[in-house]
Design an enzyme around this catalytic site. Structure first.
Site, PDB file in Angstrom:
ATOM      1  N   ASP A 103       0.855  -1.198   0.000  1.00 25.46           N
ATOM      2  CA  ASP A 103       0.000   0.000   0.000  1.00 25.46           C
ATOM      3  C   ASP A 103       0.887   1.243   0.000  1.00 25.46           C
ATOM      4  O   ASP A 103       2.111   1.147   0.137  1.00 25.46           O
ATOM      5  CB  ASP A 103      -0.947  -0.018   1.225  1.00 25.46           C
ATOM      6  CG  ASP A 103      -0.192   0.064   2.554  1.00 25.46           C
ATOM      7  OD1 ASP A 103       0.594   1.012   2.750  1.00 25.46           O
ATOM      8  OD2 ASP A 103      -0.384  -0.825   3.416  1.00 25.46           O
ATOM      9  N   HIS A 118       8.537  -5.001  -1.718  1.00 29.46           N
ATOM     10  CA  HIS A 118       7.668  -5.952  -2.418  1.00 29.46           C
ATOM     11  C   HIS A 118       6.776  -5.292  -3.472  1.00 29.46           C
ATOM     12  O   HIS A 118       5.780  -5.875  -3.887  1.00 29.46           O
ATOM     13  CB  HIS A 118       6.811  -6.715  -1.396  1.00 29.46           C
ATOM     14  CG  HIS A 118       7.639  -7.530  -0.446  1.00 29.46           C
ATOM     15  ND1 HIS A 118       7.201  -7.951   0.783  1.00 29.46           N
ATOM     16  CD2 HIS A 118       8.919  -7.989  -0.570  1.00 29.46           C
ATOM     17  CE1 HIS A 118       8.170  -8.637   1.387  1.00 29.46           C
ATOM     18  NE2 HIS A 118       9.216  -8.675   0.588  1.00 29.46           N
ATOM     19  N   GLY A 184       5.492  -3.883  13.188  1.00 29.17           N
ATOM     20  CA  GLY A 184       4.413  -4.684  12.606  1.00 29.17           C
ATOM     21  C   GLY A 184       4.831  -5.680  11.557  1.00 29.17           C
ATOM     22  O   GLY A 184       4.166  -5.831  10.535  1.00 29.17           O
TER      23      GLY A 184
HETATM   24  P1  NAD Z   1       2.774 -10.550   8.654  1.00 27.89           P
HETATM   25  O1  NAD Z   1       1.307 -10.630   8.350  1.00 27.89           O
HETATM   26  O2  NAD Z   1       3.606 -11.752   8.524  1.00 27.89           O
HETATM   27  O3  NAD Z   1       2.955 -10.031  10.171  1.00 27.89           O
HETATM   28  C1  NAD Z   1       2.192  -8.937  10.641  1.00 27.89           C
HETATM   29  C2  NAD Z   1       2.740  -8.518  11.992  1.00 27.89           C
HETATM   30  O4  NAD Z   1       2.007  -7.378  12.384  1.00 27.89           O
HETATM   31  C3  NAD Z   1       2.576  -9.580  13.088  1.00 27.89           C
HETATM   32  O5  NAD Z   1       3.787  -9.718  13.810  1.00 27.89           O
HETATM   33  C4  NAD Z   1       1.462  -8.991  13.958  1.00 27.89           C
HETATM   34  O6  NAD Z   1       1.616  -9.339  15.337  1.00 27.89           O
HETATM   35  C5  NAD Z   1       1.675  -7.513  13.751  1.00 27.89           C
HETATM   36  N1  NAD Z   1       0.514  -6.664  14.011  1.00 27.89           N
HETATM   37  C6  NAD Z   1      -0.804  -6.961  13.888  1.00 27.89           C
HETATM   38  N2  NAD Z   1      -1.557  -5.898  14.238  1.00 27.89           N
HETATM   39  C7  NAD Z   1      -0.678  -4.893  14.566  1.00 27.89           C
HETATM   40  C8  NAD Z   1      -0.833  -3.549  15.004  1.00 27.89           C
HETATM   41  N3  NAD Z   1      -2.044  -2.992  15.184  1.00 27.89           N
HETATM   42  N4  NAD Z   1       0.277  -2.816  15.250  1.00 27.89           N
HETATM   43  C9  NAD Z   1       1.532  -3.343  15.086  1.00 27.89           C
HETATM   44  N5  NAD Z   1       1.727  -4.626  14.681  1.00 27.89           N
HETATM   45  C10 NAD Z   1       0.628  -5.380  14.422  1.00 27.89           C
HETATM   46  O7  NAD Z   1       3.301  -9.333   7.810  1.00 27.89           O
HETATM   47  P2  NAD Z   1       4.706  -9.096   7.151  1.00 27.89           P
HETATM   48  O8  NAD Z   1       5.766  -9.469   8.142  1.00 27.89           O
HETATM   49  O9  NAD Z   1       4.639  -7.705   6.640  1.00 27.89           O
HETATM   50  O10 NAD Z   1       4.759 -10.131   5.926  1.00 27.89           O
HETATM   51  C11 NAD Z   1       3.608 -10.411   5.127  1.00 27.89           C
HETATM   52  C12 NAD Z   1       3.758 -10.255   3.627  1.00 27.89           C
HETATM   53  O11 NAD Z   1       2.459  -9.988   3.054  1.00 27.89           O
HETATM   54  C13 NAD Z   1       4.622  -9.099   3.227  1.00 27.89           C
HETATM   55  O12 NAD Z   1       5.461  -9.591   2.237  1.00 27.89           O
HETATM   56  C14 NAD Z   1       3.703  -8.036   2.616  1.00 27.89           C
HETATM   57  O13 NAD Z   1       4.183  -7.608   1.355  1.00 27.89           O
HETATM   58  C15 NAD Z   1       2.393  -8.737   2.365  1.00 27.89           C
HETATM   59  N6  NAD Z   1       1.233  -7.959   2.881  1.00 27.89           N
HETATM   60  C16 NAD Z   1       1.176  -6.593   2.697  1.00 27.89           C
HETATM   61  C17 NAD Z   1       0.098  -5.867   3.200  1.00 27.89           C
HETATM   62  C18 NAD Z   1       0.050  -4.350   2.996  1.00 27.89           C
HETATM   63  O14 NAD Z   1       0.622  -3.856   2.032  1.00 27.89           O
HETATM   64  N7  NAD Z   1      -0.587  -3.582   3.887  1.00 27.89           N
HETATM   65  C19 NAD Z   1      -0.920  -6.511   3.897  1.00 27.89           C
HETATM   66  C20 NAD Z   1      -0.847  -7.901   4.049  1.00 27.89           C
HETATM   67  C21 NAD Z   1       0.237  -8.624   3.537  1.00 27.89           C
END
Ligand code: NAD
Length: 247
Positions: A103, A118, A184
């Site tokens: 995003d 990514h 996060g």
């Molecule tokens: P992940 O889903 O593996 O981990 C998310 C982390 O965020 C967890 O450790 C969780 O405990 C934490 N979390 C949850 N709510 C939170 C909050 N309110 N405040 C702080 N932390 C919080 O995510 P990742 O490590 O980024 O890896 C996932 C992959 O999926 C990435 O490669 C990413 O590109 C993709 N992805 C991207 C998005 C986006 O662009 N917003 C969303 C979902 C997945």
């Protein structure tokens, strides 16, 4: 004359370099689902069905539909207090955000230097000419939409199994960090999770997450457990106070 790689001198004097690695958790409170949070599914899809070169070969229509929905959702989302607070650091620090997120909430909050490991939802790129990249905003990509050379457009996303072009720049920034902040991310997706290995031992490393990932091998870790929207503004205030006390 300061070294342009490791310091910047402005009218405020020497500015420390803060490098911030963010993951899906920082955007969770903006309404964008994390990956692990939904049980290893991303909005009910298995990652291998929608985010890999194989998936694109097997079922491009499904891949495009998945990312078209993610793009529309991200366009509706708004930066939260955590994205916004990080921008305030730019008044007294050199700030580099390295994000795994696709995003654009960091940019929309006002952060000026953002490295997307990514890729970006709001970009399409040619499936045959990777340098042909188009800003499409919130628009969908459909089968039959082509680049200027006639090849099908795909999302400009780094899929599992693909190279991560921004990783060497991200590693150099991490190696030059005076302060490193992780927000996060489950630290389970590589090579993003390996960036902390480049950070100098003496550099303080702040980890913000409701579920602090296990990082036993690292020194100078400051775990700050909780939601990004609450903890990030607190850390930002702490870091700004530290500069003001010195000046
Ligand atoms: P992940 O889903 O593996 O981990 C998310 C982390 O965020 C967890 O450790 C969780 O405990 C934490 N979390 C949850 N709510 C939170 C909050 N309110 N405040 C702080 N932390 C919080 O995510 P990742 O490590 O980024 O890896 C996932 C992959 O999926 C990435 O490669 C990413 O590109 C993709 N992805 C991207 C998005 C986006 O662009 N917003 C969303 C979902 C997945």
């Amino acid at each position: 004359m300061p070294c342009i790689i490791c310091t910047t001198t402005t009218n405020l004097g020497y500015m420390k370099r803060i490098v911030i690695l963010t993951g899906a958790g920082i955007s969770a409170e903006s309404g964008i689902a994390t990956f692990r949070g939904s049980g290893g599914l991303w909005n009910n899809y298995r990652i291998e069905d929608v985010a890999s070169p194989n998936a694109w070969r097997r079922n491009p229509r499904l891949v495009l539909a998945f990312y078209n929905q993610r793009r529309a959702d991200a366009a509706k989302a708004q930066p939260n207090a955590a994205h916004k607070a990080l921008c305030e650091l730019e008044t007294h620090y050199q700030v580099h955000v390295i994000t795994q997120n696709v995003d654009d909430l960091h940019e929309r909050a006002g952060t000026t230097d953002v490295w997307h490991l990514h890729g970006k939802l709001r970009e399409a790129r040619s499936s045959d000419y990777p340098n042909l990249i188009y800003d499409i905003g919130a628009k969908p990509i459909n089968l039959g939409d082509v680049c200027s050379k006639g090849s099908q457009l795909r999302p400009n996303i780094v899929w599992f199994g693909e190279e991560v072009p921004a990783i060497s720049r991200a590693a150099s920034l991490s190696a030059a960090a005076d302060i490193f902040v992780v927000i996060g991310t489950s630290m389970q997706v590589y090579p993003a999770a390996s960036l902390i290995n480049y950070v100098p031992i003496t550099t303080p490393k702040y980890i913000i997450d409701p579920h602090i990932p296990n990082l036993p091998a690292f020194r100078n870790i400051h775990a700050m457990q909780g939601k990004a929207s609450v903890i990030v503004p607190q850390l930002v205030q702490q870091l700004l106070d530290a500069v003001q006390k010195k000046s």
